[in-house]
Design an enzyme around this catalytic site. Structure first.
Site, short mmCIF file in Angstrom:
data_model
loop_
_atom_site.label_atom_id
_atom_site.label_comp_id
_atom_site.label_asym_id
_atom_site.label_seq_id
_atom_site.Cartn_x
_atom_site.Cartn_y
_atom_site.Cartn_z
N CYS A 188 -17.65 13.46 1.49
CA CYS A 188 -18.70 13.17 2.47
C CYS A 188 -19.36 11.85 2.07
O CYS A 188 -19.87 11.73 0.95
CB CYS A 188 -19.72 14.30 2.44
SG CYS A 188 -21.16 14.04 3.48
N GLY A 217 -26.30 13.77 8.10
CA GLY A 217 -26.63 12.38 8.45
C GLY A 217 -28.00 12.18 9.05
O GLY A 217 -28.45 11.04 9.20
N GLU A 228 -17.36 19.21 14.53
CA GLU A 228 -17.68 20.55 14.00
C GLU A 228 -17.29 21.64 14.99
O GLU A 228 -16.94 22.74 14.61
CB GLU A 228 -19.19 20.67 13.70
CG GLU A 228 -19.62 20.02 12.41
CD GLU A 228 -18.99 20.63 11.16
OE1 GLU A 228 -19.14 21.83 10.94
OE2 GLU A 228 -18.33 19.88 10.42
N ASP A 242 -18.11 19.12 1.80
CA ASP A 242 -18.64 18.21 2.82
C ASP A 242 -19.75 18.97 3.56
O ASP A 242 -19.88 20.20 3.41
CB ASP A 242 -17.52 17.83 3.81
CG ASP A 242 -18.01 16.97 4.96
OD1 ASP A 242 -18.78 16.01 4.71
OD2 ASP A 242 -17.66 17.24 6.13
N SER A 243 -20.50 18.26 4.38
CA SER A 243 -21.51 18.93 5.20
C SER A 243 -20.86 19.91 6.16
O SER A 243 -21.55 20.77 6.73
CB SER A 243 -22.28 17.89 6.01
OG SER A 243 -21.40 17.25 6.91
N CYS A 247 -17.38 7.91 7.88
CA CYS A 247 -17.80 9.32 7.84
C CYS A 247 -16.51 10.12 7.89
O CYS A 247 -15.61 9.81 8.68
CB CYS A 247 -18.68 9.63 9.05
SG CYS A 247 -18.96 11.40 9.29
N THR A 248 -16.41 11.14 7.04
CA THR A 248 -15.13 11.85 6.93
C THR A 248 -14.82 12.72 8.15
O THR A 248 -13.70 13.22 8.27
CB THR A 248 -15.10 12.70 5.65
OG1 THR A 248 -16.24 13.59 5.65
CG2 THR A 248 -15.13 11.83 4.41
N HIS A 249 -15.78 12.90 9.04
CA HIS A 249 -15.47 13.61 10.28
C HIS A 249 -14.65 12.74 11.24
O HIS A 249 -13.90 13.25 12.06
CB HIS A 249 -16.76 14.03 11.00
CG HIS A 249 -17.43 15.25 10.44
ND1 HIS A 249 -18.10 15.24 9.23
CD2 HIS A 249 -17.51 16.52 10.92
CE1 HIS A 249 -18.59 16.46 9.00
NE2 HIS A 249 -18.25 17.25 10.00
N1 DGL Z 1 -18.72 13.99 6.85
C1 DGL Z 1 -19.92 13.36 6.57
C2 DGL Z 1 -19.86 11.96 6.06
O1 DGL Z 1 -18.81 11.56 5.62
C3 DGL Z 1 -21.16 13.98 6.97
C4 DGL Z 1 -21.75 13.68 8.22
C5 DGL Z 1 -22.95 14.48 8.54
O2 DGL Z 1 -23.03 15.65 8.16
O3 DGL Z 1 -23.83 13.92 9.20
O4 DGL Z 1 -20.82 11.24 6.07
#
Ligand code: DGL
Length: 281
Positions: A82, A52, A160, A19-20, A192-194
């Site tokens: 991600c 993003g 983060e 992921d990012s 978004c996975t965050h």
């Molecule tokens: N976790 C991410 C997603 O699912 C990345 C978000 C990001 O880095 O902007 O989109």
């Protein structure tokens, strides 16, 4: 990647996940729970987070570097944990790599099935919401449903930093949820996975009548299905290990990985941060 490398992989090879940043841990922890005997490699590209707000070409470049790195560590399949990276690179990755690739996309289909008001809200990054894959998803499943989209700048950075319960986080979340509720959405997709790490706060702010959907469990189930399909299940009866890598600073990323991983009362096995990450910088 060539066939010789593929041949070196075996059922006992690890699953590569990236992921990012730390957001993809929301997917990795579901994979861990569903597939306890698989070894997992997790790469948090924290030095390049957030994706993003980056041009798709830059994201794609990172995706290839991280994928090559995980494959060089013996990954038998790749999970793009991600939405943003999946939206911009999944099709190309499937052409480029011979190992199976699982991606993640906003849960528009289940949200459309669940809504009673006929309106769903999607929280995601700007890149995800403006991607062709997302438009096709809406066209395919949401043609009779009103889909209200809301980009959420700033949220990823808070996660983060492990900043999941602060007043600042709550303020930003209220700002992003309000327009969805005002337009009568009764189902909110965490695209978004965050964001699943903020799910209880989102649920609290949205209220008990609102469904909040994320994709951790479905992606874990898809990973299991793909392993089966390719005959790649780890046959060993052992407790799988996790290996974490990052392009970020170890002293910043490690405590957040520990916090988010143990959030679900999962045991942190092996943390191998820093050092090796320079290979993809
Ligand atoms: N976790 C991410 C997603 O699912 C990345 C978000 C990001 O880095 O902007 O989109």
């Amino acid at each position: 990647m060539d066939w010789n490398e593929v041949f070196l992989m075996s059922n006992s090879s690890p699953i590569g996940i990236f992921d990012s940043g730390v957001g993809g841990l929301s997917i990795a922890k579901e994979i861990r729970q569903l597939l306890p005997n698989e070894d997992l490699l997790y790469y948090a590209d924290s030095a390049y987070c957030p994706y993003g707000e980056k041009p798709p070409e830059v994201i794609k470049q990172r995706v290839y570097l991280l994928s090559d790195f995980l494959l060089s560590k013996g990954a038998k399949m790749l999970v793009v944990a991600c939405n943003t990276a999946s939206i911009v690179s999944l099709d190309d990755m499937r052409k480029k790599y011979r190992v199976p690739v699982v991606g993640v996309e906003p849960a528009v289909k289940p949200a459309v099935a669940a809504t009673k008001t006929g309106t769903i809200g999607v929280l995601a990054t700007g890149v995800t919401l403006s991607g062709d894959r997302f438009s096709s998803l809406v066209k395919c499943f949401g043609s009779k449903t009103k889909v209200v989209t809301q980009p959420c700048p700033g949220l990823v950075e808070l996660v983060e930093n492990g900043n999941i319960n602060s007043a600042e986080t709550e303020k930003l979340l209220s700002k992003y949820i309000k327009p969805l509720l005002e337009q009568n959405a009764d189902t909110i997709v965490l695209g978004c996975t965050h964001y699943p790490f903020l799910k209880s706060k989102i649920q609290e702010l949205a209220g008990p009548g609102i469904k909040v959907l994320d994709t951790g469990k479905p992606v874990a189930r898809q990973t299991a299905r793909v392993l089966n399909e390719f005959g790649l299940n780890n046959a060993q009866h052992h407790q799988g290990k996790e290996f974490f890598y990052t392009s970020g600073k170890q002293e910043t990323v490690e405590p957040v990985i520990r916090l988010l991983w143990s959030y679900e009362r999962l045991k942190v096995n092996h943390i191998l941060l820093g050092g090796i990450s320079s290979a993809v910088n």
